[in-house]
Design a protein around this motif. Structure first.
Motif, PDB file in Angstrom:
ATOM      1  N   VAL A 162     -31.700  35.586  -0.707  1.00  0.00           N
ATOM      2  CA  VAL A 162     -30.399  35.406   0.431  1.00  0.00           C
ATOM      3  C   VAL A 162     -30.936  33.897   0.841  1.00  0.00           C
ATOM      4  O   VAL A 162     -31.820  33.536   1.019  1.00  0.00           O
ATOM      5  CB  VAL A 162     -30.595  36.098   1.644  1.00  0.00           C
ATOM      6  CG1 VAL A 162     -29.653  35.604   2.593  1.00  0.00           C
ATOM      7  CG2 VAL A 162     -30.225  37.470   1.311  1.00  0.00           C
ATOM      8  N   LYS A 163     -29.782  33.077   0.703  1.00  0.00           N
ATOM      9  CA  LYS A 163     -29.817  31.512   0.964  1.00  0.00           C
ATOM     10  C   LYS A 163     -29.443  31.344   2.359  1.00  0.00           C
ATOM     11  O   LYS A 163     -29.884  30.589   3.294  1.00  0.00           O
ATOM     12  CB  LYS A 163     -29.190  30.838  -0.070  1.00  0.00           C
ATOM     13  CG  LYS A 163     -29.841  30.983  -1.575  1.00  0.00           C
ATOM     14  CD  LYS A 163     -28.949  30.133  -2.424  1.00  0.00           C
ATOM     15  CE  LYS A 163     -29.423  30.378  -3.825  1.00  0.00           C
ATOM     16  NZ  LYS A 163     -30.799  30.402  -4.182  1.00  0.00           N
ATOM     17  N   ARG A 164     -28.305  31.940   2.841  1.00  0.00           N
ATOM     18  CA  ARG A 164     -27.477  31.857   4.083  1.00  0.00           C
ATOM     19  C   ARG A 164     -26.938  33.072   4.518  1.00  0.00           C
ATOM     20  O   ARG A 164     -26.332  33.842   3.597  1.00  0.00           O
ATOM     21  CB  ARG A 164     -26.510  30.533   4.161  1.00  0.00           C
ATOM     22  CG  ARG A 164     -27.207  29.255   4.027  1.00  0.00           C
ATOM     23  CD  ARG A 164     -26.193  28.246   3.934  1.00  0.00           C
ATOM     24  NE  ARG A 164     -25.391  28.042   2.591  1.00  0.00           N
ATOM     25  CZ  ARG A 164     -25.902  27.683   1.605  1.00  0.00           C
ATOM     26  NH1 ARG A 164     -26.975  26.983   1.534  1.00  0.00           N
ATOM     27  NH2 ARG A 164     -24.963  27.649   0.501  1.00  0.00           N
ATOM     28  N   VAL A 165     -27.088  33.351   5.798  1.00  0.00           N
ATOM     29  CA  VAL A 165     -26.235  34.574   6.191  1.00  0.00           C
ATOM     30  C   VAL A 165     -25.161  33.704   7.147  1.00  0.00           C
ATOM     31  O   VAL A 165     -25.182  32.955   7.906  1.00  0.00           O
ATOM     32  CB  VAL A 165     -27.149  35.483   7.095  1.00  0.00           C
ATOM     33  CG1 VAL A 165     -26.392  36.553   7.833  1.00  0.00           C
ATOM     34  CG2 VAL A 165     -28.067  36.211   6.009  1.00  0.00           C
ATOM     35  N   LEU A 166     -23.791  34.418   7.164  1.00  0.00           N
ATOM     36  CA  LEU A 166     -22.822  34.015   8.001  1.00  0.00           C
ATOM     37  C   LEU A 166     -22.113  35.043   8.628  1.00  0.00           C
ATOM     38  O   LEU A 166     -22.110  36.301   8.353  1.00  0.00           O
ATOM     39  CB  LEU A 166     -21.793  33.490   6.989  1.00  0.00           C
ATOM     40  CG  LEU A 166     -22.152  32.414   6.080  1.00  0.00           C
ATOM     41  CD1 LEU A 166     -22.332  33.085   4.477  1.00  0.00           C
ATOM     42  CD2 LEU A 166     -21.577  31.189   5.816  1.00  0.00           C
ATOM     43  N   PHE A 167     -21.747  34.733  10.054  1.00  0.00           N
ATOM     44  CA  PHE A 167     -21.244  35.826  10.833  1.00  0.00           C
ATOM     45  C   PHE A 167     -20.237  35.022  11.777  1.00  0.00           C
ATOM     46  O   PHE A 167     -20.900  34.182  12.478  1.00  0.00           O
ATOM     47  CB  PHE A 167     -21.974  36.899  11.265  1.00  0.00           C
ATOM     48  CG  PHE A 167     -23.325  36.142  11.904  1.00  0.00           C
ATOM     49  CD1 PHE A 167     -23.301  35.689  13.399  1.00  0.00           C
ATOM     50  CD2 PHE A 167     -24.446  35.768  11.463  1.00  0.00           C
ATOM     51  CE1 PHE A 167     -24.456  34.990  13.938  1.00  0.00           C
ATOM     52  CE2 PHE A 167     -25.750  35.298  11.792  1.00  0.00           C
ATOM     53  CZ  PHE A 167     -25.501  34.692  13.205  1.00  0.00           C
TER      54      PHE A 167
END
Length: 494
Positions: free
Chosen positions: A276-281
Motif C-alpha cells: 500500500v502506497k496511499r489510502v484515500l477516503f
C-alpha cells in the motif's frame, strides 16, 4: 488553472494558498480530449502534457453485475448476471498533479501573477463600491482585490457559510488505495464504474449499492510497457442521503478491504499481498442548488466550491477543463465592465438543467433510509441503460461518461430502455418517488428548451455583439452560454 487563464487575458491575479502551492502525488485520471482543451486556452502546452502523463491505457470498462463474473457476455436478461462494455479514451490518462501545478504555477508567475504561499485566509471584508480585502493574519497587510474567486473546493468555508444550515441533498462516499501487488498481465485497463454485488443491507445504516473504480498506474508511457506494472488505484464508492444514521468512512473502509479480493482476484490476502502506497477516503456532499450563485458581491465560487461538477462524480478536474474557457471569459468580461454585483456574477453560475437532471441518476443509484428495494434494482437499471447507450454508439456514451447530459442521448436511451424492460418502469417510479420524477421531467423539458434556444444563438449573436450597453451585452452572452452548456452542446465530438 483559472488564475493563469485570467492572467493571460491581461488581469492582475494573485493566488492565496494556506500551505505550499503544489499538487498531490496521486495521479488524476482524465482523457486527452479534456487536456487539449486546456492547451487551446494556453493554460497547458503539449510539453506539459508529455511531462505530466505517467500512465496511458486504451480505456475503461463499465459493468453492472449481481455477482463477480469476468469476462461477461450478453445482456442482463441473457445471462441473468448483468452487462459490461468497454469505452475507449475515457479517463485513460494518469497525469501527475504535481508536475501540472508546478509548470502552470511557474508560467503564471512568469506572466506577472503573484502567489502568496503559507497564507491562510482568516476572512473577507466586502465593499460593493470599493472592493474586497482579504484578512490573512495580524502580521500581514490585507490582500486587496476587485474580485475574489473561491477555489477552495467542496469544503470551502465561504460556500459553507452561504449554505449554512442546509443539509446536503446527497453524499458520495469514497474509500480506496493506491497499491502494488496486483497481477501485472491483467493490469491493462481501467474500470470507470463497476458493480459486482447486489445492494448491501447495512442494518441500522441503511442499504447501499457499492461501486468500484480502478486505474492502472505506470504503464504506456516513458518506456513502461503494458503488463509491466503491478500498481493500481482502486476506489469503492457509494451514493447515499445525508441521514445521521449512515455508516462512517471507517466502516466503508472495512468493507473495501473485505471485498477487494472479490473485485481483484489476484489479491488473496490484502495484508500480505498488497504494497500500500496511499489510502484515500472522503465524503463529497452534493446540493441540488448548484451551481452556487453568489450571496455577496465581488465573491464568486468556481470549480468544486460552486458545485459545478456532476453529483455522480467525486472530483471536478474534468468539470474544470470543460468550463474553464466559459468561466474565465465571463469573469474577464465582468472585470472589464465592472459588473461585479452579485446579480451580475450570478449569471456566470446560472441554472443548467442538465446538471439538475443528473440528480435523478444519483437518486436512482441510492436507497433512502428505511426504504426497502429489490437487491438487484440498481444493477438491473444500470445494466439495461448502459446496454442501450452502448448500442446507440459513442455519440451517446462518451458525453454521458464525461458527465455531459444531452437531450438526444437522454431521450433516445430512455425510450429504448423502456422498450427493453417495460415491466421495470413501475419499480423505478416507486423507487425515486413521483415528486422527484415530476421535478426531473421539468429539468428534462428545460434541456430540450435550452437545446432549441442554443440552435438560434447564431442568429442572435451578431445582434448581441453590436449592443452598446455593456451590461446588456454581458447578460445576453451569459444567457447564450447557459443555453449551450445547459443543453450539453458544449461537448465537442472528434
Amino acid at each position: 488553472f483559472i488564475a493563469l487563464a485570467l492572467q493571460l487575458k491581461g488581469h492582475n491575479v494573485a493566488v492565496v494558498e494556506a500551505g505550499k502551492l503544489k499538487g498531490r502525488e496521486q495521479e488524476w485520471n482524465i482523457s486527452m480530449k479534456e487536456l487539449l482543451e486546456l492547451v487551446e486556452l494556453g493554460v497547458l502546452t503539449m510539453e506539459d502534457i508529455d511531462m505530466g502523463v505517467k500512465t496511458e491505457f486504451p480505456g475503461c470498462r463499465a459493468g453492472f453485475k449481481n455477482k463477480e463474473v469476468t469476462p461477461l457476455e450478453g445482456g442482463y436478461f441473457d445471462n441473468g448476471v448483468g452487462y459490461e462494455c468497454f469505452t475507449p479514451n475515457v479517463l485513460n490518462l494518469g497525469i501527475s498533479p504535481s508536475v501540472l501545478i508546478e509548470n502552470v504555477s511557474e508560467r503564471f508567475k512568469a506572466t506577472g501573477g503573484v502567489v502568496f504561499e503559507g497564507t491562510p485566509l482568516k476572512g473577507i471584508v466586502i465593499s460593493e463600491t470599493l472592493g474586497a480585502a482579504l484578512d490573512v493574519g495580524e502580521d500581514l497587510d490585507p490582500v486587496t482585490s476587485r474580485l475574489v474567486l473561491d477555489c477552495m473546493g467542496n469544503a470551502s468555508p465561504i460556500s459553507r457559510q452561504q449554505r449554512y444550515g442546509m443539509q446536503p441533498d446527497g453524499v458520495c462516499a469514497v474509500v480506496g488505495s493506491c497499491a502494488g501487488g496486483f497481477d501485472k498481465e491483467s493490469n491493462l485497463l481501467g474500470d470507470i464504474i463497476y458493480t459486482n454485488s447486489e445492494i448491501q443491507d447495512k442494518g441500522p445504516n441503511g442499504q447501499l449499492q457499492y461501486f468500484w473504480e480502478a486505474f492502472p498506474v505506470g504503464i504506456g508511457r516513458n518506456g513502461q510497457e503494458p503488463g509491466t506494472s503491478d500498481v493500481k488505484t482502486t476506489y469503492m464508492f457509494t451514493y447515499m442521503d445525508a441521514s445521521e444514521g449512515r455508516p462512517s468512512l471507517s466502516s466503508l473502509m472495512d468493507d473495501y478491504w473485505k471485498q477487494l479480493p472479490i473485485y481483484q482476484p489476484s489479491i488473496k490476502d490484502v495484508e500480505k499481498d498488497l504494497d500500500v502506497k496511499r489510502v484515500l477516503f472522503a465524503y463529497f456532499p452534493t446540493y441540488k442548488d448548484s451551481p452556487l450563485r453568489p450571496s455577496y458581491s465581488r465573491v464568486l465560487a468556481v470549480g468544486d466550491a460552486s458545485g459545478i461538477q456532476s453529483p455522480l462524480s467525486f472530483g471536478g478536474f474534468g468539470a474544470l477543463t470543460r468550463h474553464l474557457e466559459r468561466i474565465s471569459g465571463a469573469i474577464s468580461e465582468a472585470l472589464e465592465n465592472d459588473l461585479l454585483h452579485k446579480d451580475s456574477l450570478g449569471e456566470i453560475n446560472a441554472y443548467t438543467p442538465n446538471l439538475s437532471a443528473a440528480w435523478m441518476f444519483q437518486k436512482a443509484m441510492s436507497v433512502r433510509m428505511g426504504q426497502k428495494v429489490d437487491p438487484k434494482f440498481v444493477n438491473r437499471l444500470l445494466a439495461t441503460n448502459f446496454d442501450v447507450m452502448n448500442e446507440m454508439g459513442e455519440t451517446t456514451m462518451l458525453p454521458f461518461m464525461q458527465d455531459v447530459v444531452r437531450i438526444d442521448g437522454l431521450a433516445g436511451s430512455l425510450a429504448r430502455s423502456f422498450i427493453a424492460d417495460p415491466q421495470f418502469m413501475p419499480q423505478i417510479v416507486a423507487h425515486v418517488g413521483i415528486p422527484t420524477l415530476i421535478e426531473w421531467l421539468g429539468h428534462v423539458s428545460m434541456i430540450a428548451l435550452y437545446n432549441t434556444l442554443h440552435s438560434i444563438s447564431p442568429v442572435i449573436e451578431p445582434f448581441v455583439n453590436k449592443m452598446e450597453n455593456p451590461k446588456e451585452k454581458y447578460l445576453w452572452r451569459r444567457r447564450m452560454e447557459a443555453w449551450k452548456f445547459g443543453s450539453g452542446n458544449d461537448y465537442k465530438f472528434d
